[in-house]
Design an enzyme around this catalytic site. Sequence first.
Site, mmCIF file in Angstrom:
data_model
loop_
_atom_site.group_PDB
_atom_site.id
_atom_site.type_symbol
_atom_site.label_atom_id
_atom_site.label_comp_id
_atom_site.label_asym_id
_atom_site.label_seq_id
_atom_site.Cartn_x
_atom_site.Cartn_y
_atom_site.Cartn_z
ATOM 1 N N HIS A 158 1.803 -4.091 -1.129
ATOM 2 C CA HIS A 158 2.900 -4.211 -0.168
ATOM 3 C C HIS A 158 3.347 -5.664 -0.102
ATOM 4 O O HIS A 158 2.522 -6.578 -0.024
ATOM 5 C CB HIS A 158 2.456 -3.733 1.216
ATOM 6 C CG HIS A 158 2.286 -2.252 1.298
ATOM 7 N ND1 HIS A 158 2.935 -1.392 0.454
ATOM 8 C CD2 HIS A 158 1.545 -1.481 2.129
ATOM 9 C CE1 HIS A 158 2.606 -0.153 0.758
ATOM 10 N NE2 HIS A 158 1.756 -0.182 1.773
ATOM 11 N N LYS A 553 6.581 2.053 14.593
ATOM 12 C CA LYS A 553 8.040 1.946 14.562
ATOM 13 C C LYS A 553 8.691 3.177 15.184
ATOM 14 O O LYS A 553 9.816 3.113 15.693
ATOM 15 C CB LYS A 553 8.496 1.769 13.106
ATOM 16 C CG LYS A 553 9.976 1.491 12.928
ATOM 17 C CD LYS A 553 10.272 0.930 11.555
ATOM 18 C CE LYS A 553 9.991 1.941 10.470
ATOM 19 N NZ LYS A 553 11.031 2.979 10.381
#
Length: 886
Positions: A158, A553
Amino acid sequence: MTPTEAIDLVGRGEAEQELPERMRADVRLLGSLLGRVLRESGSPGLYDDVERLRQATIAAYTFESEEAFERAEQIAESFSVQRADEVARAFTVYFHLVNLAEEYQRVRVLRERDGRPEKEDVTDSVAAAFVRLSEEVGDDTALRRLQAMRFHPVFTAHPTEARRRAVSSSIRRLATLLGEHDLALRGGADERRAERRMIEEIDTLWRTAPLRAEKPTPVDEVRAIMAVFDETLYTAVPHVYRRVDDALQGPAAGGRAPVVKPFVRLGTWVGGDRDGNPFVTASITKKAAAIGAEHILLGLEHSTERIARGLTLSAETTPPDDAVRALIVRLAAADEDGAADAAKRASGEPHKHALLLIARRVTATRKRDADLAYLDPEHLLADLRTVQTSLAAAGAGRQAYGHLQQLVWQVETFGFHLAELEVRQHSAVHAKVLAEIESGEALSAQAEEVLEVFRTIAQIQKRYGPRAAGRYIVSFTQSATDLANVHTLARHAVGATGALPVLDVIPLFETFADLQAAPGIMAEIVEHPAFAARLAETDRRLEVMLGYSDSSKDVGPVAANLALYEAQALIAAWAKESGIELTLFHGRGGALGRGGGPANSAILAQPPHSVDGRFKLTEQGEVIFARYGDPAIAMRHIDQVAAAVLLASAPSIERRNSEAADRFAPVAATMDAASRERFFSLVKAPGFAAWFATVTPMEEIGLLALGSRPARRGLSVESLEDLRAIPWVFAWSQARINLAGWFGLGSALQAVGDLELLRSAYEQWPLLRTVIDNVGMSLAKADPRIATRYLSLGDRDDLATLVMDELMLTREWVVKIAGGEELLANKPVLQRAVKMRDPYVDALSLLQLRALRALRTAEDGQDVSGWQRLLLLSVSGVAAGLQNTG
């Protein structure tokens, strides 16, 4: 005025006075050397401009003066874009040097502690955890749990490491030089030589372009991870085992068989994670496996040869047993070229003779010499243990269980593959490919690629063993069908006559709704024939992955943490009732908004039976290098986490967590509802996504060449669903708001309202303590003055006010509950580190704000390349200063 006096880049504020004396000396030394470099290699007047901005931000921070802050802002505004570029680079290099000094201080403390074992008081070590566990469950049970324990970090690609590899390499060389300087006599030739070389290296660092010109390829990312293995983990992991065995066996350790069994398993997504990354193909996955195998086999080859050279025990003093004699005959018969050389080099030294021949076979395995290569790691282990048994029987226990044992541990831990390569793909991709197959039409390139992955997994397993690549993770698992589809695709890939790869299909539950549905999905999928068969083969072992990023999120950090805890408790209870040995795989990021924070405290806050001696988590970006880049720090980190994994199953810990969850369930319910309502009032407000992109450098972050993976799922961000969790977190941290880590907690705590109740919960409920402590760290790295200026870039005063009100409310409640007069008052070391950096981060933030304003107000056709470069430079520098990105 001497050069050193003239170029002191270190402030003399309160935080600096709290630094350990030797670390303060290191920071001053490195800062003064940087000052010399800026005067020698920077453009005229650069050093003075850096000093003006530095002094202004320190004054503004120290005295909390708005007037001083505005003066600092005016200085930043006065620079030309070229000068601002140089100033940003100077502060970024400074942060690299401060981070280096802080890391070296950690290493220094660890080494000094190791040198004074009589004064050691390490309560969070595996040895200490074993003692405590033994007191509760007895020695035999504690030993069984220790020997069955697993810590399984999984490295991912990532894109959260903002430094170039060239920069990281330069910093690593500086670390070596700082160590040499530390050991040199004051005022002597060695000290002067070390300082001269440090100036040269800092000058190199200053002249090295801080930004990558191009995004790294997946193969580049694989090779970057290999550096951590080569320089640290290959030797650090067996040293951890050795330390634990030393503590448990005392003086007898190293002279008899160890009681410790290897408890670390490495995993990797680098080269295997294709969810949203079109550049990771089956060919890349095959290359990743080959690179890993090359590195581990080269390491094993060198280790075996080195140990053989030192095993100069004569047959008279250490007679071999019949098994070793037979082993030499068998190995020599298969390797006529090597037999004569080994016999000559080890004349009258049978154990050395055997190991030299074994080393030849390891070399043949690396070179793929089919006639001589080992079939799998188990055959190599069998030969090593034959030598080990013979040595022990001949009375050479120290040779049997010394260096040779460390080699055995390395083979047991790393196999011939180094790290278990895991494949990840989105459930929607599987469904789309199956629909293509069932339609009978010609398959698309994407469908062909998906099927080729399964054939590649089978090839990797055949070459390096089943452990090399057998886990297949399904992103956004929302039904049992999503998991069953993997087995269906595997059958299509190999055809009716092909051999199916051995697959452990792992669901990844990411959204709030998916976490709630997880227990039902798992209960359904284990009845599927392919799953049931695999469960039978593995003694009912099963993995379930939980995503921290998207759930946070989705509903905000508070509700996400509570939902994750509940999901773990329910899945663990289901697994226990079903007789399944569950491993929960935690998809934790480096930043607090993605489940980051200290892993050991998080482990000890987990629900009962959700750990049970097994802990797996993702490690990514800057976290990989922070935790595993230095051998001493890596060993300490592994020891701490493994201790928590072992201790988490202690009856007292499980009882504490269970009772606290029940006692404070009403508090959790109130916090959940209030935090979600507050979070939704922000993120579901009309126009929020566009406003977010305006008031943070979110769009520009996508221009940074951090990793091979795209930053978003579509071409533009119309809603939060389009945005990946990493840039969501990264953008808020760059704006010095860190919203992803705390938003909604203040409203949640205020909804409860009872300060004494919350303080009691903080003391007795590990989950709440972990949440509040992590939020305290996140808020300490935020800056309301800087945040206000970022929020003013947008034209939504309502949303800006909402964010700032929640920030101040959360700060107020966290300080009241955790105690003290300010954030992190209960964590002085961490508080000191944040205070030391904040004024300098402020300087970079002011430069970034200037660049953002220029970009936001630029007219069509205007050349903004200089401002764009300044923005990206400041992003890299702020990331270095805050020590976290996404």
